[in-house]
Every structure is written in C-alpha cells, then in structure tokens.
Motif scaffolding. Structure first.
Motif, PDB file in Angstrom:
ATOM      1  N   ASP A 105      33.871 -40.974  86.934  1.00  7.05           N
ATOM      2  CA  ASP A 105      34.449 -40.825  85.601  1.00  7.05           C
ATOM      3  C   ASP A 105      33.729 -41.698  84.576  1.00  7.05           C
ATOM      4  N   ASN A 106      33.177 -42.800  85.029  1.00 13.32           N
ATOM      5  CA  ASN A 106      32.478 -43.729  84.153  1.00 13.32           C
ATOM      6  C   ASN A 106      31.254 -44.249  84.889  1.00 13.32           C
ATOM      7  N   GLU A 107      30.260 -43.401  85.026  1.00  7.47           N
ATOM      8  CA  GLU A 107      29.092 -43.737  85.827  1.00  7.47           C
ATOM      9  C   GLU A 107      28.226 -44.807  85.173  1.00  7.47           C
ATOM     10  N   PRO A 108      27.747 -45.754  85.969  1.00 11.27           N
ATOM     11  CA  PRO A 108      26.693 -46.634  85.460  1.00 11.27           C
ATOM     12  C   PRO A 108      25.392 -45.847  85.369  1.00 11.27           C
ATOM     13  N   ASP A 109      24.391 -46.434  84.775  1.00 10.18           N
ATOM     14  CA  ASP A 109      23.099 -45.744  84.653  1.00 10.18           C
ATOM     15  C   ASP A 109      22.357 -45.693  85.978  1.00 10.18           C
ATOM     16  N   ASP A 110      22.658 -46.663  86.860  1.00 16.16           N
ATOM     17  CA  ASP A 110      22.019 -46.655  88.172  1.00 16.16           C
ATOM     18  C   ASP A 110      22.778 -47.597  89.100  1.00 16.16           C
ATOM     19  N   TYR A 111      22.441 -47.512  90.379  1.00 17.24           N
ATOM     20  CA  TYR A 111      23.007 -48.384  91.401  1.00 17.24           C
ATOM     21  C   TYR A 111      21.857 -49.112  92.091  1.00 17.24           C
ATOM     22  N   LEU A 112      22.091 -50.347  92.449  1.00 14.39           N
ATOM     23  CA  LEU A 112      21.094 -51.120  93.169  1.00 14.39           C
ATOM     24  C   LEU A 112      21.780 -51.763  94.368  1.00 14.39           C
ATOM     25  N   ALA A 113      21.336 -51.388  95.567  1.00 17.80           N
ATOM     26  CA  ALA A 113      21.984 -51.860  96.788  1.00 17.80           C
ATOM     27  C   ALA A 113      21.396 -53.192  97.245  1.00 17.80           C
ATOM     28  N   LYS A 114      22.261 -54.141  97.512  1.00 14.99           N
ATOM     29  CA  LYS A 114      21.837 -55.417  98.090  1.00 14.99           C
ATOM     30  C   LYS A 114      21.545 -55.227  99.581  1.00 14.99           C
ATOM     31  N   PRO A 115      20.628 -55.995 100.135  1.00 13.33           N
ATOM     32  CA  PRO A 115      19.685 -56.900  99.461  1.00 13.33           C
ATOM     33  C   PRO A 115      18.489 -56.113  98.926  1.00 13.33           C
ATOM     34  N   PHE A 116      17.805 -56.664  97.946  1.00 16.45           N
ATOM     35  CA  PHE A 116      16.622 -56.009  97.415  1.00 16.45           C
ATOM     36  C   PHE A 116      15.579 -57.073  97.081  1.00 16.45           C
ATOM     37  N   THR A 117      14.341 -56.660  97.059  1.00 15.24           N
ATOM     38  CA  THR A 117      13.234 -57.576  96.769  1.00 15.24           C
ATOM     39  C   THR A 117      12.909 -57.553  95.280  1.00 15.24           C
ATOM     40  N   ALA A 118      12.105 -58.496  94.854  1.00  7.57           N
ATOM     41  CA  ALA A 118      11.657 -58.537  93.461  1.00  7.57           C
ATOM     42  C   ALA A 118      10.866 -57.282  93.119  1.00  7.57           C
ATOM     43  N   LYS A 119      10.109 -56.774  94.097  1.00  7.09           N
ATOM     44  CA  LYS A 119       9.314 -55.567  93.863  1.00  7.09           C
ATOM     45  C   LYS A 119      10.205 -54.362  93.624  1.00  7.09           C
ATOM     46  N   VAL A 120      11.249 -54.231  94.447  1.00  8.75           N
ATOM     47  CA  VAL A 120      12.191 -53.117  94.277  1.00  8.75           C
ATOM     48  C   VAL A 120      12.884 -53.213  92.933  1.00  8.75           C
ATOM     49  N   LEU A 121      13.302 -54.413  92.555  1.00  8.50           N
ATOM     50  CA  LEU A 121      13.956 -54.618  91.256  1.00  8.50           C
ATOM     51  C   LEU A 121      13.026 -54.211  90.123  1.00  8.50           C
ATOM     52  N   GLN A 122      11.780 -54.645  90.185  1.00  8.08           N
ATOM     53  CA  GLN A 122      10.832 -54.334  89.117  1.00  8.08           C
ATOM     54  C   GLN A 122      10.592 -52.833  89.017  1.00  8.08           C
ATOM     55  N   GLN A 123      10.442 -52.160  90.154  1.00  7.59           N
ATOM     56  CA  GLN A 123      10.214 -50.717  90.140  1.00  7.59           C
ATOM     57  C   GLN A 123      11.392 -49.984  89.521  1.00  7.59           C
ATOM     58  N   ARG A 124      12.610 -50.401  89.891  1.00  9.90           N
ATOM     59  CA  ARG A 124      13.805 -49.733  89.388  1.00  9.90           C
ATOM     60  C   ARG A 124      13.983 -49.973  87.891  1.00  9.90           C
ATOM     61  N   VAL A 125      13.836 -51.223  87.479  1.00  9.27           N
ATOM     62  CA  VAL A 125      14.015 -51.568  86.065  1.00  9.27           C
ATOM     63  C   VAL A 125      12.948 -50.888  85.211  1.00  9.27           C
ATOM     64  N   GLU A 126      11.708 -50.886  85.699  1.00  9.50           N
ATOM     65  CA  GLU A 126      10.631 -50.265  84.936  1.00  9.50           C
ATOM     66  C   GLU A 126      10.880 -48.766  84.774  1.00  9.50           C
ATOM     67  N   ARG A 127      11.353 -48.119  85.839  1.00  9.44           N
ATOM     68  CA  ARG A 127      11.646 -46.677  85.748  1.00  9.44           C
ATOM     69  C   ARG A 127      12.745 -46.410  84.733  1.00  9.44           C
ATOM     70  N   LEU A 128      13.812 -47.196  84.771  1.00  6.79           N
ATOM     71  CA  LEU A 128      14.929 -47.011  83.843  1.00  6.79           C
ATOM     72  C   LEU A 128      14.510 -47.252  82.396  1.00  6.79           C
ATOM     73  N   LEU A 129      13.730 -48.301  82.171  1.00  2.00           N
ATOM     74  CA  LEU A 129      13.309 -48.614  80.807  1.00  2.00           C
ATOM     75  C   LEU A 129      12.310 -47.583  80.277  1.00  2.00           C
ATOM     76  N   THR A 130      11.486 -47.035  81.162  1.00  2.00           N
ATOM     77  CA  THR A 130      10.551 -45.987  80.751  1.00  2.00           C
ATOM     78  C   THR A 130      11.314 -44.734  80.341  1.00  2.00           C
ATOM     79  N   GLN A 131      12.345 -44.383  81.134  1.00  2.00           N
ATOM     80  CA  GLN A 131      13.192 -43.247  80.780  1.00  2.00           C
ATOM     81  C   GLN A 131      13.900 -43.500  79.453  1.00  2.00           C
ATOM     82  N   ARG A 132      14.397 -44.715  79.284  1.00  2.00           N
ATOM     83  CA  ARG A 132      15.111 -45.045  78.057  1.00  2.00           C
ATOM     84  C   ARG A 132      14.185 -44.919  76.844  1.00  2.00           C
ATOM     85  N   GLN A 133      12.955 -45.347  77.022  1.00  2.00           N
ATOM     86  CA  GLN A 133      11.995 -45.276  75.927  1.00  2.00           C
ATOM     87  C   GLN A 133      11.768 -43.821  75.506  1.00  2.00           C
ATOM     88  N   ALA A 134      11.686 -42.918  76.507  1.00  2.00           N
ATOM     89  CA  ALA A 134      11.480 -41.498  76.208  1.00  2.00           C
ATOM     90  C   ALA A 134      12.699 -40.893  75.515  1.00  2.00           C
TER      91      ALA A 134
END
Length: 229
Positions: A105-134
């Motif tokens: 009913d009130n979806e977040p923009d994405d989900y991030l499952a623990k545990p995650f690495t810095a690389k996974v975080l960067q890939q996810r954030v970069e993808r979301l911000l690139t989509q947002r920019q478009a």
C-alpha cells in the motif's frame, strides 16, 4: 559513478543500532556523499524530514520498540514531508516475499537485504539515482501538480526501448491509481507483465482489485505471489 554529483546530495540513515548507523554512513561518505545525517528511530526520521528535504533515505525496517521503518514512510507520505524525488530505501534482515508484500500500500522505492557490502550498496544507490535523474522532468511536473504532463512523459518513457521503461511503467501505474484511473492502471500493469512476471506489476493488479472492492480476488493473487517465491 557516472554524472551523479554525490557531494550535492543529502542523505539520511535511520537505524536503532549505532554501530550499523555509523558503518553505513561511512560507506556513503566513501561513495562521495558529504551530507549524511543520522537518526535512531521514527521520531528522529520525522523530525529530520520536517527540517530539510533529502535525496536519499536509508531506513532499517526494525527500529526497536514503537513504529518501524515502514510506518515511518507511511507517516512521511501522509504528512507530505517527502517530495517525489526523495528515494526511500527500506533496509531489513527479513527479505522474505511476505515482508515485501506487506508494504504494497505504501511501497518504498527499493529494498536492501542485510547483510550487504559497500559494493552492493554503491551499485544499488547508483542505479536508483540514475533512474531518478532520468525521471526528474516527471517529478518536477508532479511537484507542480501538472498531472497530465507527468502522465505524458511517463507514457512516452514506458514504451521506449531503454532501461528506464520499467521504472516509468511502475510510476505510471501508481500515478493512475492515485488519480482513481483504475482501468488505466490495470492496462499499464498488464502490459508490463507481457514481457516477464514482475512482482510489482502483479502487486499493482492485486491493488487495483482491492480498490474495486474485489478483496477476495486480491487476497488470492497476493497468496499466489507468495507461493511462487
């Protein structure tokens, strides 16, 4: 990191465990963020968003006693403390499909499952911000209440052969639901499902059914999504 200027973006990290909060903030700083605020519970989340707008919010689902991160998101949207451009990512150690569907009913923009690495975080954030920019022209239209313009832009993007087609379809379906255009929302979700079985599109169709009063059918569809996991 493409054309994203991380130093100009403001981020908020919400978690009741100080060590994880500091670690996550450190990951973001190494990515290039220079404005990273922190909060330990929903009260802190709400208070921070009353004071300033954020580009990215990373909130843990389980924030200890009281309201969880999902409830925090619902309150922020109800009180209109988030603009359309704010990305809200729910972080959780429980990545089960049941937990994800509970937020439909009130979806977040994405989900991030623990545990995650810095690389996974960067890939996810970069993808979301690139989509947002478009999608920035769409968000600007929505912030100015130019709904017809936003629908036109999203429709054009959703039928394009680009990586932004799917996020455009998802946002277009949500927008039609917000406008009470259930038939149009149903067409968007059905079209998306012609390519592959996307959970967000199946969830969208279930929500359309529920809003039409067909709650038994919506429940059956939700259970089917869970059973297919």
């Amino acid at each position: 990191m493409g054309d994203i200027e991380y130093g100009k973006l403001r981020c908020l990290v919400v978690d009741d465990f100080n060590n994880f909060r500091v670690t996550l903030a450190g990951m973001l700083t190494k990515m290039g963020f220079t404005q990273v605020d922190q909060a330990s519970n929903v009260n802190g989340l709400i208070s921070a968003c009353e004071k300033r707008q954020y580009d990215l919010i990373l909130s843990d689902y389980d924030l200890g006693p009281g309201r969880n991160g999902q409830r925090g998101l619902e309150e922020l949207r109800f009180r209109k403390l988030l603009n359309k451009r704010t990305l809200f990512v729910l972080v959780s150690g429980n990545a089960s499909k049941e937990a994800v569907l509970a937020t439909y009913d009130n979806e977040p923009d994405d989900y991030l499952a623990k545990p995650f690495t810095a690389k996974v975080l960067q890939q996810r954030v970069e993808r979301l911000l690139t989509q947002r920019q478009a999608l920035l022209p769409v968000y600007k239209a929505l912030d100015q209440n130019e709904i017809d313009k936003a629908i036109f832009l999203l429709t054009d993007m959703s039928i394009s052969n680009t990586r932004n087609a799917i996020p455009a379809q998802k946002l277009l379906g949500r927008l039609f639901i917000e406008q009470g255009e259930l038939d149009k929302a149903e067409r968007v979700f059905s079209l998306a499902l012609q390519s592959r079985p996307l959970d967000w599109a199946r969830l969208g169709l279930a929500r359309v059914k529920a809003l039409r009063g067909e709650k038994d059918i919506a429940s059956e569809w939700m259970e089917q999504i869970i059973s297919d996991s």
